[in-house]
Design a protein around this motif. Structure first.
Motif, PDB file in Angstrom:
ATOM      1  N   PHE A  42       0.854  -1.190   0.000  1.00 15.49           N
ATOM      2  CA  PHE A  42       0.000   0.000   0.000  1.00 15.49           C
ATOM      3  C   PHE A  42       0.886   1.236   0.000  1.00 15.49           C
ATOM      4  CE2 PHE A  42      -2.960   2.746   2.750  1.00 15.49           C
ATOM      5  CZ  PHE A  42      -3.624   3.245   1.649  1.00 15.49           C
ATOM      6  N   HIS A  43       0.518   2.233  -0.803  1.00 14.55           N
ATOM      7  CA  HIS A  43       1.430   3.369  -1.026  1.00 14.55           C
ATOM      8  C   HIS A  43       1.792   4.107   0.267  1.00 14.55           C
ATOM      9  CE1 HIS A  43      -1.683   6.637  -0.859  1.00 14.55           C
ATOM     10  NE2 HIS A  43      -2.483   5.674  -1.249  1.00 14.55           N
ATOM     11  N   ARG A  44       0.887   4.176   1.210  1.00 16.26           N
ATOM     12  CA  ARG A  44       1.222   4.877   2.448  1.00 16.26           C
ATOM     13  C   ARG A  44       2.208   4.093   3.310  1.00 16.26           C
ATOM     14  NH1 ARG A  44      -4.864   7.135   3.739  1.00 16.26           N
ATOM     15  NH2 ARG A  44      -4.841   8.729   2.109  1.00 16.26           N
ATOM     16  N   ASP A  45       2.248   2.770   3.127  1.00 18.22           N
ATOM     17  CA  ASP A  45       3.196   1.956   3.882  1.00 18.22           C
ATOM     18  C   ASP A  45       4.587   1.973   3.251  1.00 18.22           C
ATOM     19  OD1 ASP A  45       1.266   1.269   5.703  1.00 18.22           O
ATOM     20  OD2 ASP A  45       0.698  -0.574   4.668  1.00 18.22           O
ATOM     21  N   ALA A  46       4.650   2.386   1.989  1.00 16.16           N
ATOM     22  CA  ALA A  46       5.939   2.362   1.291  1.00 16.16           C
ATOM     23  C   ALA A  46       6.947   3.302   1.944  1.00 16.16           C
ATOM     24  CB  ALA A  46       5.750   2.731  -0.179  1.00 16.16           C
ATOM     25  N   GLY A  47       6.452   4.344   2.595  1.00 16.12           N
ATOM     26  CA  GLY A  47       7.357   5.298   3.214  1.00 16.12           C
ATOM     27  C   GLY A  47       8.169   4.715   4.353  1.00 16.12           C
ATOM     28  N   ARG A  67      -3.784  15.418  -8.020  1.00 19.72           N
ATOM     29  CA  ARG A  67      -4.137  16.632  -7.280  1.00 19.72           C
ATOM     30  C   ARG A  67      -4.960  16.340  -6.030  1.00 19.72           C
ATOM     31  NH1 ARG A  67      -4.559  17.944 -12.645  1.00 19.72           N
ATOM     32  NH2 ARG A  67      -6.769  17.427 -12.667  1.00 19.72           N
ATOM     33  N   SER A  68      -5.418  15.090  -5.912  1.00 24.93           N
ATOM     34  CA  SER A  68      -6.217  14.727  -4.736  1.00 24.93           C
ATOM     35  C   SER A  68      -5.370  14.120  -3.623  1.00 24.93           C
ATOM     36  CB  SER A  68      -7.308  13.720  -5.135  1.00 24.93           C
ATOM     37  OG  SER A  68      -6.738  12.456  -5.468  1.00 24.93           O
ATOM     38  N   LEU A  69      -4.076  13.889  -3.884  1.00 26.39           N
ATOM     39  CA  LEU A  69      -3.220  13.267  -2.879  1.00 26.39           C
ATOM     40  C   LEU A  69      -2.926  14.243  -1.737  1.00 26.39           C
ATOM     41  CD1 LEU A  69      -0.562  11.323  -4.990  1.00 26.39           C
ATOM     42  CD2 LEU A  69      -2.647  10.453  -3.944  1.00 26.39           C
ATOM     43  N   SER A  70      -2.860  13.699  -0.542  1.00 29.78           N
ATOM     44  CA  SER A  70      -2.518  14.519   0.623  1.00 29.78           C
ATOM     45  C   SER A  70      -1.032  14.844   0.595  1.00 29.78           C
ATOM     46  CB  SER A  70      -2.858  13.763   1.904  1.00 29.78           C
ATOM     47  OG  SER A  70      -1.988  12.648   2.062  1.00 29.78           O
ATOM     48  N   GLU A  75       4.654  13.141  -0.020  1.00 28.82           N
ATOM     49  CA  GLU A  75       5.974  13.009   0.598  1.00 28.82           C
ATOM     50  C   GLU A  75       6.519  11.598   0.448  1.00 28.82           C
ATOM     51  OE1 GLU A  75       5.414  14.338   4.582  1.00 28.82           O
ATOM     52  OE2 GLU A  75       5.521  16.474   4.062  1.00 28.82           O
ATOM     53  N   VAL A  76       5.636  10.590   0.544  1.00 28.11           N
ATOM     54  CA  VAL A  76       6.071   9.211   0.343  1.00 28.11           C
ATOM     55  C   VAL A  76       6.571   9.030  -1.084  1.00 28.11           C
ATOM     56  CG1 VAL A  76       5.323   6.796   0.222  1.00 28.11           C
ATOM     57  CG2 VAL A  76       4.566   8.240   2.121  1.00 28.11           C
ATOM     58  N   ALA A  77       5.805   9.555  -2.055  1.00 29.98           N
ATOM     59  CA  ALA A  77       6.201   9.447  -3.464  1.00 29.98           C
ATOM     60  C   ALA A  77       7.504  10.198  -3.722  1.00 29.98           C
ATOM     61  CB  ALA A  77       5.085   9.972  -4.358  1.00 29.98           C
ATOM     62  N   GLU A  78       7.651  11.363  -3.107  1.00 27.84           N
ATOM     63  CA  GLU A  78       8.887  12.141  -3.277  1.00 27.84           C
ATOM     64  C   GLU A  78      10.090  11.389  -2.718  1.00 27.84           C
ATOM     65  OE1 GLU A  78       6.923  16.639  -2.992  1.00 27.84           O
ATOM     66  OE2 GLU A  78       7.789  15.670  -1.218  1.00 27.84           O
TER      67      GLU A  78
END
Length: 523
Positions: A42-47, A67-70, A75-78
């Motif tokens: 899950f993308h939020r766990d990737a961080g 544009r809907s991402l928090s 920050e996780v993607a960055e």
């Protein structure tokens, strides 16, 4: 088995960051088919993961807009994009997300859907083996526009939409493709993944037979004593393989339990028990049909039925665990079960709660250690292990059957009459397919009964009977499927046998919708 355990799998590893895309599981399958282990997070766990422990990272598609991402999601993607050193590939939404983070615009109103022609405009090893023009599969409502100079355009669609780009970040290749290479409609999608794995230098050592040996070692690590174990067996390939693996670890201290919940196909109890006994898995048989059916009568909502069935299963197994003094409980949860139940920490929406994932109450897990040895495998991989264990062909190729049984093949209010219609009609479907040589060629075949009725004429008299829908699909792993193009004479025979032998049925229909957008089971 935990993610920490998975880090010890030999060979290359690819991390797939899931943003809720409907094809995420297909990406994982394609990577495994190319000999590299793939894992979805899950993308939020990737961080919180050490992405440097993987050979490459792939960002999935999504129903979301960048544009809907928090701020936290961005920050996780960055972190993945700017701090990582391993090759990165964004697919569809992932492509847009990378472009956005690198300074491009993401615009709406430029959607493309279905087969689309693309022109390869920039030579790059990602597209080795591709022609200057190819057909790909698009499914997006937004697109990347006004790319900065750091993005090199590699492909453009027939609608002048950026179809692929490349950037170099931290001296490693970062790619984005607007299309979906994971679906078979993109003719050279497999080749693109092959090229990406070559760029990443991932070792091609993923083999199910190797994983099986690793799995046994890891399961033995989890078993910290010589306690008794209970395993639920249904006769399906998942639970059968789980039981055979469990026997290698627990030996005679493994107790296979077959619960007859009254929702089985016709003659299934006898057939399953006989097959299990031939494998040396002599199950404890629990006759609990009335116990389940009495609780299901009148229940309309399928999710509620799954909850009821999961709870009742848990109660029965808890009784056996207590009686036998068992310390462990094994179940045949597979990767698709986890994904469709939202088990990857909510990455995908919950399609249905599987009775052995979402339906297993927490109080049960608190009483006994639950082991799921095949939870990271797809159905076809489970079948490979079954062949390694010399499981008979008829069990290996047996059609998947849902844990809640016929309860999820009844639409509307659950009644005993509809249950019997469903049971008899499903038997006819399977019998006809076997007689015509199609049973082993399709993934799943069954009948569905709802509340709808159709006026008919039987014996020169007006009748008002149920509509039975026949569902026959072809698939590889159960995560996607297409309806089977059965010959008309076979469909005709199924229809005639059902309407002639089941008085309460006056109409038979055939389901011709793929998965997605529908699921295989009706509810």
């Amino acid at each position: 088995m935990t993610r920490q355990h998975l880090s010890r799998i030999p060979g290359g590893r690819v991390l797939i960051v899931d943003y809720g895309g409907q094809y995420t599981h297909l990406i994982a399958r394609r990577i495994r088919e190319l000999g590299v282990y793939s894992e979805i997070v899950f993308h939020r766990d990737a961080g919180s993961l050490d992405v440097e422990g993987y050979d490459a990272v792939i960002l999935s598609g999504s129903h979301l807009s960048v544009r809907s991402l928090s701020r936290g999601d961005l920050e996780v993607a960055e972190k993945i994009l700017f701090n990582g050193s391993k090759p990165l590939l964004g697919i569809c939404f992932g492509h847009q997300l990378i472009g956005y983070l690198l300074g491009a615009d993401v615009a709406s109103g430029c959607g493309e859907y279905g087969r689309t022609r693309v022109s390869i405009t920039g030579g790059d090893e990602l597209f080795n083996g591709w022609s200057s023009e190819e057909t790909v599969w698009m499914s997006h409502g937004e697109c990347v526009e006004n790319p900065p100079g750091s993005l090199r355009i590699l492909a453009v669609s027939e609608n002048r939409v950026i179809a692929a780009f490349k950037a170099v970040v931290n001296n490693r290749a970062v790619y984005g493709v607007q299309f979906h290479p994971e679906v078979h409609h993109t003719g050279k999608g497999r080749l693109l993944f092959d090229n990406f794995l070559r760029i990443a230098g991932a070792r091609r050592e993923w083999r199910v037979e190797n994983y099986y040996r690793y799995l046994l070692d890891e399961l033995r690590r989890e078993v910290v004593d010589d306690g008794v174990a209970v395993v639920g067996v249904s006769g399906g390939i998942d639970s059968t393989v789980t039981a055979l693996i469990g026997r290698k670890v627990f030996g005679e201290k493994l107790i296979p339990v077959f619960v007859d919940h009254g929702l089985l196909r016709e003659g299934e109890r006898e057939s399953v028990v006989s097959s299990l006994e031939k494998l040396g898995l002599n199950p404890l048989v629990v006759d609990a049909g009335e116990r389940f059916i009495s609780r299901l009568e009148g229940v309309v909502d399928c999710e509620e039925r799954r909850r009821v069935i999961g709870e009742e299963f848990a109660k029965i197994f808890a009784e056996i665990v207590e009686k036998e003094g068992a310390r462990y409980f094994l179940q045949g949860t597979t990767y698709p079960d986890i994904i469709e139940s939202g088990g990857i920490r909510g990455a995908a929406s919950v399609i249905k709660s599987h009775h052995n994932v979402g339906g297993l109450p927490e109080w049960f897990r608190d009483r006994v250690k639950v082991l799921e040895p095949i939870r990271y495998l797809y159905k076809d991989e489970v079948r490979e292990i079954a062949r390694l264990l010399n499981v008979p062909w008829e069990l290996v190729e047996r059609h998947p059957y849902p844990g809640p049984g016929l309860a999820v093949r009844i639409i509307g209010s659950f009644t005993r009459k509809k249950l019997e219609i469903c049971r008899k009609a499903s038997r006819i479907v399977e019998d006809v397919l076997r007689e015509h040589g199609f049973y082993g060629k399709v993934w799943q075949a069954f009948a569905v009964v709802g509340d709808d009725k159709w006026v008919g004429v039987k014996g020169d008299a007006r009748s008002h009977g149920y509509i039975v829908t026949i569902r026959v699909v072809e698939s590889v792993d159960g995560m996607t499927a297409d309806y089977s193009r059965l010959p008309y004479d076979v469909l005709d025979e199924i229809s005639r046998r059902i309407t002639n032998s089941i008085p309460d049925v006056s109409m038979v229909t055939y389901a011709v919708t793929s998965k997605p957008p529908s699921t295989i089971e009706p509810c």
